[in-house]
Scaffold this active site. Structure first.
Site, mmCIF file in Angstrom:
data_model
loop_
_atom_site.group_PDB
_atom_site.id
_atom_site.type_symbol
_atom_site.label_atom_id
_atom_site.label_comp_id
_atom_site.label_asym_id
_atom_site.label_seq_id
_atom_site.Cartn_x
_atom_site.Cartn_y
_atom_site.Cartn_z
ATOM 1 N N GLY A 10 134.923 -68.357 38.685
ATOM 2 C CA GLY A 10 133.753 -69.131 38.285
ATOM 3 C C GLY A 10 132.795 -68.306 37.442
ATOM 4 C CD GLN A 11 129.166 -71.261 34.153
ATOM 5 O OE1 GLN A 11 128.748 -71.073 33.023
ATOM 6 N NE2 GLN A 11 128.674 -72.214 34.932
ATOM 7 C CE1 TYR A 61 135.089 -81.677 44.792
ATOM 8 C CE2 TYR A 61 132.836 -82.056 44.051
ATOM 9 C CZ TYR A 61 134.158 -82.464 44.137
ATOM 10 O OH TYR A 61 134.542 -83.654 43.579
ATOM 11 C CB THR A 62 129.902 -76.895 41.140
ATOM 12 O OG1 THR A 62 131.041 -76.623 40.315
ATOM 13 C CG2 THR A 62 129.612 -75.689 42.024
ATOM 14 C CE1 TYR A 126 127.101 -78.214 44.371
ATOM 15 C CE2 TYR A 126 124.925 -78.766 43.505
ATOM 16 C CZ TYR A 126 125.919 -77.833 43.754
ATOM 17 O OH TYR A 126 125.713 -76.522 43.409
ATOM 18 C CD1 TRP A 151 119.049 -76.896 36.428
ATOM 19 C CD2 TRP A 151 118.038 -76.780 34.432
ATOM 20 N NE1 TRP A 151 118.169 -77.945 36.343
ATOM 21 C CE2 TRP A 151 117.535 -77.898 35.131
ATOM 22 C CE3 TRP A 151 117.526 -76.498 33.168
ATOM 23 C CZ2 TRP A 151 116.554 -78.750 34.606
ATOM 24 C CZ3 TRP A 151 116.553 -77.341 32.635
ATOM 25 C CH2 TRP A 151 116.082 -78.460 33.335
#
Length: 283
Positions: A10-11, A61-62, A126, A151
């Site tokens: 992931g990021q 889980y995004t 979420y 963000w």
């Protein structure tokens, strides 16, 4: 220190590995393929084998809209998997870090939310599951960091900036929501904060975003301006821009607790955007 990081594809996970390796920590990263975090026995096997001193839990889980129809899958990953890791950390006296979200708040008003503010009902699945993940961490552990972020953008993965760049090439005009206010967060800057927290024992709940606030509309305008992309951007309301999951209009997070505990705030989001675009070779 030996550190286990979940969700390294992931990021955030990607940048954490990059940054923490610079301090000669031994980093073991896991993906869905190497450790199914929803399976307690599998998690236990991996943790027993690695025997880390700290676990940094980035996997989540995004997919906010899809979560509305995949609530069970979302709960399994964001709540039960987090509980699996927290239980093991409690049993083995391992430091634990969990990343949460501005979506745990109801998104109302214009004030900055503080880490200790009372949590009202969340607006979407979420947000609810990430909050329940927070509760699972607090149920089992004393030595934990819960870091609420918002963000997010990073090199590895999709995000708002990459979407705007793509749309800037494909479209002459787009509509962007102008009444949701928050702070962009560059995962590289966030990783620098984590770097300073790893050796700390100032546990608790923190908020961490880049400094400054904007709307998604203002964020988009700045991206296009910096890249000299000519496109018509129409500001619209949340009511006009319908999505499966309701979004918070107020995502302002107070970061004063960072300073109070000796940590540095992240740089302004405009500066982070410049550096990010340079890293992607756009500037």
């Amino acid at each position: 220190m030996k550190i286990l990081i979940t969700g390294i594809n992931g990021q955030l996970g990607y940048d954490l590995v990059r940054v923490l390796k610079e301090d000669n920590h031994e980093i073991i990263g896991t993906t869905r393929e190497t450790m199914d975090i929803t399976d307690f026995k599998k998690v236990e096997e991996v943790v027993n084998e690695i025997n880390p001193e700290m676990i940094i839990h980035c996997a989540a889980y995004t997919a906010v809209d899809r979560a509305e129809i995949e609530a069970d899958i979302c709960e399994n990953i964001n709540v039960f998997a987090t509980e699996n890791l927290a239980r093991l950390c409690s049993q083995k006296d391992i430091k634990f870090m969990y990343f949460s979200t501005d979506y745990v708040f109801n998104g109302q008003g214009n004030n900055f939310f503080n880490p200790e503010d009372k949590i009202e009902k969340q607006l979407n699945v979420y947000g609810r599951t990430k909050y329940e993940g927070e509760l699972a961490v607090q149920k089992y552990l004393d030595k934990y960091f819960i870091i609420r972020i918002s963000w997010v953008f990073g090199v590895n993965g999709n995000n708002f900036i990459k979407t705007m760049i793509r749309l800037g090439k494909e479209k002459k005009s787009i509509s962007v929501v102008a009444d949701q206010i928050g702070s962009p967060t560059y995962t590289y800057d966030l990783a620098q904060l984590v770097r300073s927290m790893v050796n700390s024992e100032k546990y608790g709940i923190y908020h961490a975003t880049n400094e400054g606030i904007c709307s998604w509309y203002e964020f988009a305008l700045d991206i296009f301006k910096k890249l000299n992309i000519k496109i018509n951007v129409n500001p619209v309301t949340s009511e006009e821009y319908v999505t499966a999951a309701k979004r918070p209009k107020n995502s302002r997070l107070s970061k004063e607790k960072l300073v109070q505990n000796g940590f540095k705030k992240l740089p302004p989001w405009q500066d982070a955007l410049d550096r990010y675009l340079q890293e992607l070779n756009y500037l």
